[in-house]
Every structure is written in C-alpha cells, then in structure tokens.
Write a protein that holds these residues in place. Structure first.
Motif, PDB file in Angstrom:
ATOM      1  N   ALA A  61     -22.145 -14.362  29.349  1.00 45.27           N
ATOM      2  CA  ALA A  61     -23.415 -13.664  29.571  1.00 45.27           C
ATOM      3  C   ALA A  61     -23.965 -13.993  30.956  1.00 45.27           C
ATOM      4  O   ALA A  61     -24.502 -13.126  31.657  1.00 45.27           O
ATOM      5  CB  ALA A  61     -24.421 -14.057  28.487  1.00 45.27           C
ATOM      6  N   ALA A  62     -23.816 -15.248  31.365  1.00 44.76           N
ATOM      7  CA  ALA A  62     -24.311 -15.658  32.690  1.00 44.76           C
ATOM      8  C   ALA A  62     -23.502 -14.983  33.784  1.00 44.76           C
ATOM      9  O   ALA A  62     -24.037 -14.581  34.825  1.00 44.76           O
ATOM     10  CB  ALA A  62     -24.245 -17.174  32.823  1.00 44.76           C
ATOM     11  N   ARG A  63     -22.192 -14.818  33.539  1.00 47.46           N
ATOM     12  CA  ARG A  63     -21.332 -14.148  34.528  1.00 47.46           C
ATOM     13  C   ARG A  63     -21.726 -12.671  34.653  1.00 47.46           C
ATOM     14  O   ARG A  63     -21.805 -12.120  35.747  1.00 47.46           O
ATOM     15  CB  ARG A  63     -19.865 -14.276  34.110  1.00 47.46           C
ATOM     16  N   GLU A  64     -22.011 -12.078  33.516  1.00 47.88           N
ATOM     17  CA  GLU A  64     -22.417 -10.674  33.499  1.00 47.88           C
ATOM     18  C   GLU A  64     -23.742 -10.495  34.263  1.00 47.88           C
ATOM     19  O   GLU A  64     -23.914  -9.542  35.027  1.00 47.88           O
ATOM     20  CB  GLU A  64     -22.579 -10.229  32.048  1.00 47.88           C
ATOM     21  N   LEU A  65     -24.646 -11.443  34.065  1.00 43.85           N
ATOM     22  CA  LEU A  65     -25.937 -11.399  34.763  1.00 43.85           C
ATOM     23  C   LEU A  65     -25.731 -11.438  36.282  1.00 43.85           C
ATOM     24  O   LEU A  65     -26.328 -10.645  37.021  1.00 43.85           O
ATOM     25  CB  LEU A  65     -26.819 -12.572  34.307  1.00 43.85           C
ATOM     26  N   LEU A  66     -24.837 -12.325  36.724  1.00 42.45           N
ATOM     27  CA  LEU A  66     -24.562 -12.405  38.167  1.00 42.45           C
ATOM     28  C   LEU A  66     -24.021 -11.077  38.697  1.00 42.45           C
ATOM     29  O   LEU A  66     -24.415 -10.612  39.769  1.00 42.45           O
ATOM     30  CB  LEU A  66     -23.561 -13.533  38.444  1.00 42.45           C
ATOM     31  N   GLY A  67     -23.136 -10.464  37.925  1.00 40.12           N
ATOM     32  CA  GLY A  67     -22.561  -9.174  38.337  1.00 40.12           C
ATOM     33  C   GLY A  67     -23.634  -8.096  38.483  1.00 40.12           C
ATOM     34  O   GLY A  67     -23.615  -7.304  39.434  1.00 40.12           O
ATOM     35  N   LEU A  68     -24.599  -8.095  37.554  1.00 45.01           N
ATOM     36  CA  LEU A  68     -25.662  -7.081  37.610  1.00 45.01           C
ATOM     37  C   LEU A  68     -26.596  -7.339  38.789  1.00 45.01           C
ATOM     38  O   LEU A  68     -27.067  -6.400  39.446  1.00 45.01           O
ATOM     39  CB  LEU A  68     -26.437  -7.077  36.284  1.00 45.01           C
ATOM     40  N   ILE A  69     -26.855  -8.608  39.065  1.00 45.94           N
ATOM     41  CA  ILE A  69     -27.696  -8.925  40.236  1.00 45.94           C
ATOM     42  C   ILE A  69     -26.983  -8.475  41.512  1.00 45.94           C
ATOM     43  O   ILE A  69     -27.617  -7.964  42.445  1.00 45.94           O
ATOM     44  CB  ILE A  69     -28.046 -10.428  40.266  1.00 45.94           C
ATOM     45  N   ASP A  70     -25.660  -8.620  41.533  1.00 53.72           N
ATOM     46  CA  ASP A  70     -24.908  -8.151  42.707  1.00 53.72           C
ATOM     47  C   ASP A  70     -25.015  -6.630  42.860  1.00 53.72           C
ATOM     48  O   ASP A  70     -25.042  -6.112  43.984  1.00 53.72           O
ATOM     49  CB  ASP A  70     -23.441  -8.584  42.610  1.00 53.72           C
ATOM     50  N   GLN A  71     -25.088  -5.932  41.734  1.00 56.30           N
ATOM     51  CA  GLN A  71     -25.286  -4.478  41.828  1.00 56.30           C
ATOM     52  C   GLN A  71     -26.662  -4.143  42.392  1.00 56.30           C
ATOM     53  O   GLN A  71     -26.820  -3.207  43.171  1.00 56.30           O
ATOM     54  CB  GLN A  71     -25.134  -3.837  40.445  1.00 56.30           C
ATOM     55  N   ILE A  72     -27.674  -4.927  41.986  1.00 50.30           N
ATOM     56  CA  ILE A  72     -29.025  -4.727  42.546  1.00 50.30           C
ATOM     57  C   ILE A  72     -28.990  -5.022  44.045  1.00 50.30           C
ATOM     58  O   ILE A  72     -29.564  -4.300  44.861  1.00 50.30           O
ATOM     59  CB  ILE A  72     -30.058  -5.632  41.822  1.00 50.30           C
ATOM     60  N   ASP A  73     -28.264  -6.083  44.398  1.00 48.87           N
ATOM     61  CA  ASP A  73     -28.125  -6.460  45.804  1.00 48.87           C
ATOM     62  C   ASP A  73     -27.519  -5.309  46.619  1.00 48.87           C
ATOM     63  O   ASP A  73     -27.987  -4.985  47.712  1.00 48.87           O
ATOM     64  CB  ASP A  73     -27.244  -7.718  45.884  1.00 48.87           C
ATOM     65  N   ALA A  74     -26.486  -4.666  46.040  1.00 47.10           N
ATOM     66  CA  ALA A  74     -25.826  -3.561  46.758  1.00 47.10           C
ATOM     67  C   ALA A  74     -26.795  -2.398  46.971  1.00 47.10           C
ATOM     68  O   ALA A  74     -26.823  -1.788  48.049  1.00 47.10           O
ATOM     69  CB  ALA A  74     -24.598  -3.097  45.972  1.00 47.10           C
ATOM     70  N   MET A  75     -27.627  -2.115  45.975  1.00 49.25           N
ATOM     71  CA  MET A  75     -28.604  -1.016  46.112  1.00 49.25           C
ATOM     72  C   MET A  75     -29.687  -1.400  47.114  1.00 49.25           C
ATOM     73  O   MET A  75     -30.182  -0.570  47.876  1.00 49.25           O
ATOM     74  CB  MET A  75     -29.234  -0.698  44.749  1.00 49.25           C
ATOM     75  N   TRP A  76     -30.037  -2.673  47.113  1.00 49.35           N
ATOM     76  CA  TRP A  76     -31.036  -3.183  48.057  1.00 49.35           C
ATOM     77  C   TRP A  76     -30.515  -3.052  49.488  1.00 49.35           C
ATOM     78  O   TRP A  76     -31.207  -2.555  50.375  1.00 49.35           O
ATOM     79  CB  TRP A  76     -31.323  -4.650  47.694  1.00 49.35           C
ATOM     80  N   GLN A  77     -29.243  -3.433  49.683  1.00 47.64           N
ATOM     81  CA  GLN A  77     -28.670  -3.307  51.026  1.00 47.64           C
ATOM     82  C   GLN A  77     -28.529  -1.836  51.411  1.00 47.64           C
ATOM     83  O   GLN A  77     -28.794  -1.455  52.549  1.00 47.64           O
ATOM     84  CB  GLN A  77     -27.295  -3.991  51.079  1.00 47.64           C
ATOM     85  N   GLY A  78     -28.133  -1.011  50.436  1.00 39.86           N
ATOM     86  CA  GLY A  78     -27.932   0.409  50.699  1.00 39.86           C
ATOM     87  C   GLY A  78     -29.221   1.153  51.033  1.00 39.86           C
ATOM     88  O   GLY A  78     -29.190   2.237  51.612  1.00 39.86           O
ATOM     89  N   THR A  79     -30.357   0.576  50.659  1.00 40.20           N
ATOM     90  CA  THR A  79     -31.633   1.221  50.960  1.00 40.20           C
ATOM     91  C   THR A  79     -32.335   0.539  52.127  1.00 40.20           C
ATOM     92  O   THR A  79     -33.536   0.713  52.341  1.00 40.20           O
ATOM     93  CB  THR A  79     -32.566   1.209  49.721  1.00 40.20           C
TER      94      THR A  79
END
Lengths: 120, 143
Positions: free
Chosen positions: B112-130
């Motif tokens: 679950a903790a690994r999955e959480l990190l993966g989702l935060i990385d997706q937020i990070d990608a959207m943050w960088q993309g914007t």
C-alpha cells in the motif's frame, strides 16, 4: 466615567473602528488604513453592489474580511465579494458567495491617514 | 469620559489579503512523508521489539496523515480548472492518492505504501506538466 463607558460601549454596537491589513483593496484601501464601520444600514437593508463591507471569512469564522460587494442575489440571500486588486485578492472567486447574514458592517469613513481621510 | 483617542483606536484588524502570496506548491512534501511511511513499515516488519513496533505504528499514522494533507493541498489549491482539461484523470489520481494515504495510515501493508508513492509520482508528473516546477522552485536546485 461609568456613563462615558456605557455610552462608548453602546456606540460600539453601531459604530466601530478597524484597521486594514493586506492590499487586496488597493488603491481604495491600503494596509494600515483606519476605518469607521457602521452596522445600522445592514440591520435595515441588504448590502448593495459597490459598498465596502466587513464579512465573516467563510473559511475561518474568527476572521473578518474587508471586500467590495460585486453582486447581491436577494432571492438566495447571497453576496458576491471581490477585492479591488484581483491579483492580490482571495475572494468569492475562490470561496464562493457568502451568506448575507455574514455581513453586518459597512465601511463608512476613513479617518487615518488624515491625508486620505474621507467617505468610502 | 472616554477620550477621542480611545474611541478611535481600532478594535480589530480586518483582512484585505491574499491567502497564499508565496504560491509554493510542491508534491515533494507529500513524497517525503510517504517515504517515511514506507521505511517505517519496513522497520516495523523487521523488528520483534513490541515497544518499537508500537512506536512505528504511531509515527506512521502521523506521517500518513501529513501525506494526505499535502496531497489535498495540491489537489484543492494548486490544480486549477485548466489543468483538468490537460489531465482529465487529475481528480481520479488525487482521489486515489488520498485513499491510498488512508490505507497506509490504517495498515502496515508495504505494498500500500508503494502504491501511494506511485500515485504521488503521478501527481508530481501533472505538477511538472503544468509548469509547477518552474513556478515553485527557486533556481539553482536540481530537480
């Protein structure tokens, strides 16, 4: 003395003095401006567009905002508040309209600084 | 009698300000708290000391709550309607990340903790993309 304090306290229910913090109302109001506010008007009628009002912050009820009335929806009892300086203002664009009963005080008069004293 | 000076002294300050003058939003805050959860869960499973394990749980729950808070700040405060046009799954990702943080708070499941990190990385990608990175980080720091 006692009578004076009583008179002062009674007056404070209708008239009060506040200091402006922040610059979302520039150039009309600047940080440090001191304003006389009155509560008689809104005891009798709703705020009107263009008036500068104090409103309870919908996100933090212990705080009061000072903003200008942009629009009033009399039917729903809701008021849209905007700062005069949009780039430096958090207002209805972000937190939506406020209930009309969140607004009790109308900014009436600036008395400080003296050079810019006058009606608002 | 009350003097004029007393009557003209402001009774309170009223706010004509902007909430977030700094405009700093960075998913790294969430990432660091989530990494903390991940490592604590590893240590929890590696230990047989009951007191230490209890401390791990207490700390992990607090860190997971912080993670959730930082995810919510990105979601509610950083992302704007135009970003949603660019990333239609923005709400879904943030929602899943919030949920994952709750799961990490409730369990000692490393996956679950690994999955959480993966989702935060997706937020990070959207943050960088914007353009979040350019708007937020003061230059001179490697990203």
């Amino acid at each position: 003395m006692a009578a004076g304090i009583a008179a002062g306290a009674a007056a404070r229910r209708w008239l009060d003095v506040v200091e402006v913090q922040g610059s979302s109302m520039a150039p009309a109001l600047l940080p440090g401006d001191r304003i006389i506010v009155e509560s008689r008007s809104y005891a009798q009628r709703a705020p009107r567009p263009g008036e500068v009002v104090l409103a309870v912050d919908p996100r933090e009820p212990r705080r009061e905002l000072i903003k200008r009335v942009a629009a009033v929806d009399a039917e729903l009892g809701e008021v849209e508040l905007l700062g005069d300086a949009p780039d430096e203002s958090t207002d209805s664009r972000e937190f939506g309209r406020v209930r009309v009963d969140a607004i009790r005080w109308r900014a009436a008069l600036r008395y400080w600084p003296p050079a810019r004293a006058g009606r608002l | 009698m009350l003097s004029l000076t007393t009557l003209l002294r402001p009774t309170r300050r009223v706010h004509a300000h902007c909430d977030v003058p700094c405009g700093i939003y960075d998913p790294e805050q969430a990432r660091i708290e989530a990494e903390s959860c991940y490592r604590i869960i590893e240590k929890y499973h590696a230990s047989t000391d009951e007191l230490f394990r209890q401390r791990c749980v207490v700390v992990k729950e607090a860190r997971a709550e912080e993670t959730k808070h930082h995810i919510d700040v990105m979601w509610h405060d950083y992302f704007k309607p135009e970003h949603l046009t660019q990333y239609p799954d923005l709400h879904d990702v943030c929602w899943k990340a919030s949920k994952a943080a709750s799961k990490v708070k409730q369990s000692t499941d490393l996956e679950a903790a690994r999955e959480l990190l993966g989702l935060i990385d997706q937020i990070d990608a959207m943050w960088q993309g914007t353009g979040g990175l350019a708007k937020t980080r003061v230059s001179g720091r490697p990203s």
